[in-house]
Design an enzyme around this catalytic site. Structure first.
Site, PDB file in Angstrom:
ATOM      1  N   CYS A 118       0.891  -1.638  -0.118  1.00  0.00           N
ATOM      2  CA  CYS A 118       0.000  -0.458  -0.070  1.00  0.00           C
ATOM      3  C   CYS A 118       0.761   1.088   0.220  1.00  0.00           C
ATOM      4  O   CYS A 118       1.525   1.823  -0.782  1.00  0.00           O
ATOM      5  CB  CYS A 118      -1.281   0.344   0.855  1.00  0.00           C
ATOM      6  SG  CYS A 118      -1.863   1.148   0.554  1.00  0.00           S
ATOM      7  N   ARG A 122     -12.353   6.460  -1.402  1.00  0.00           N
ATOM      8  CA  ARG A 122     -11.580   5.767  -0.428  1.00  0.00           C
ATOM      9  C   ARG A 122     -11.984   3.585  -1.332  1.00  0.00           C
ATOM     10  O   ARG A 122     -12.858   3.942  -1.019  1.00  0.00           O
ATOM     11  CB  ARG A 122     -11.545   5.362   1.003  1.00  0.00           C
ATOM     12  CG  ARG A 122     -10.208   5.990   1.324  1.00  0.00           C
ATOM     13  CD  ARG A 122      -9.787   6.448   2.784  1.00  0.00           C
ATOM     14  NE  ARG A 122      -9.009   5.443   3.085  1.00  0.00           N
ATOM     15  CZ  ARG A 122      -6.959   6.070   3.023  1.00  0.00           C
ATOM     16  NH1 ARG A 122      -7.297   6.662   1.860  1.00  0.00           N
ATOM     17  NH2 ARG A 122      -6.457   5.316   3.623  1.00  0.00           N
ATOM     18  N   HIS A 139      -3.496  -5.927   2.277  1.00  0.00           N
ATOM     19  CA  HIS A 139      -3.223  -5.640   3.578  1.00  0.00           C
ATOM     20  C   HIS A 139      -3.646  -7.223   4.953  1.00  0.00           C
ATOM     21  O   HIS A 139      -3.914  -8.150   3.908  1.00  0.00           O
ATOM     22  CB  HIS A 139      -4.061  -5.110   4.939  1.00  0.00           C
ATOM     23  CG  HIS A 139      -3.555  -3.794   4.784  1.00  0.00           C
ATOM     24  ND1 HIS A 139      -1.816  -2.659   4.742  1.00  0.00           N
ATOM     25  CD2 HIS A 139      -4.254  -2.736   3.791  1.00  0.00           C
ATOM     26  CE1 HIS A 139      -1.788  -1.564   4.331  1.00  0.00           C
ATOM     27  NE2 HIS A 139      -3.723  -1.357   3.745  1.00  0.00           N
TER      28      HIS A 139
END
Ligand code: GLN
Length: 239
Positions: free
Chosen positions: A91, A126, A192
């Site tokens: 990320c 987002r 993640h």
């Protein structure tokens, strides 16, 4: 041989638990009888250039910009990558090893230029939620939480193709939704989880890129956990 794993700035880039990728690599290396040392690098400390695997995690825009500025000034990671060391970057880490990315103040800044990818922010919401991709014949899972969208240069291979979620978020010419990037031993991903805990096969790929061919290792619980995530997420798709 002792395998040196270098965990970079997890005090800055540890927001999403990506520091666990180091523990997974250590566990899977030791299970094969490989000797491992973990080198923790704190902000402002010099980055050693002799490492075999370098790990970067995710974080907010401010810490991401701070990490990039320190890594650029230090140049140790660039030296190691040029020598062929493995880099696994998640990320914020993925974005900052690229060519350009947004600065915390909104302007565009140069990244470390280890791989030819560009990250931009646009007005889209987002990207937050579970991410499911295919890589060769495997399904990989993680969770994503990012504003940035990443365009891969023509010399860069995606890590995988998105089944559900956003991933890189920029649709390529052949209308594929791509996730992450790979150039030789350099891996970038939006997953993640930590990604290497959720995907033991990817952990072994990263490990063997630095340590060579690995003997088989059946880690029952790691495989069962990965299988459960894959099953659940391919049956309960995010809209
Ligand atoms: N700041 C970056 C973004 O929002 C990275 C976020 C992250 O590491 N999860 O795109």
């Amino acid at each position: 041989m002792t395998l040196t794993i270098v965990r970079l700035y997890h005090d800055l880039l540890g927001t999403y638990g990506d520091q666990g990728n180091a523990e997974v690599l250590i566990h899977r290396a030791r299970a094969r009888g490989i000797d491992v040392e973990l080198v923790e690098v704190s902000p402002h400390a010099p980055v050693p250039t002799h490492g075999n695997i370098y790990l970067l995690g995710g974080g907010e825009d401010g810490p991401q910009t701070a990490a990039l500025e320190m890594l650029r000034a230090d140049q140790g990671l660039n030296t190691a990558a040029t020598r062929g060391a493995t880099v696994f970057a998640v990320c914020a880490g993925f974005q900052l090893i690229g060519a350009t990315l947004p600065h915390a103040d909104g302007s565009t800044i140069a990244g470390l230029e280890l791989i030819n990818v560009e990250t931009v922010y646009d007005s889209s919401p987002r990207s937050v939620g579970e991410l499911v991709i295919t890589r060769n014949d495997l399904i990989l899972t993680g969770f994503e939480n990012h504003q940035g969208l990443t365009r891969l240069g023509s010399d860069v291979t995606a890590l995988g193709t998105v089944i559900s979620g956003v991933g890189n978020g920029i649709v390529t010419d052949n209308a594929k939704k791509t996730e992450g990037a790979q150039v030789g031993n350099i891996f970038g991903t939006y997953m993640h989880g930590p990604a290497l805990a959720r995907n033991p096969e990817l952990a072994d790929e990263v490990l063997s890129s630095a340590a060579g061919e690995l003997v088989a290792y059946d880690d029952y619980w790691a495989s069962a956990f990965a299988a459960e995530r894959r099953f659940t997420l391919t049956h309960l798709r995010r809209k």
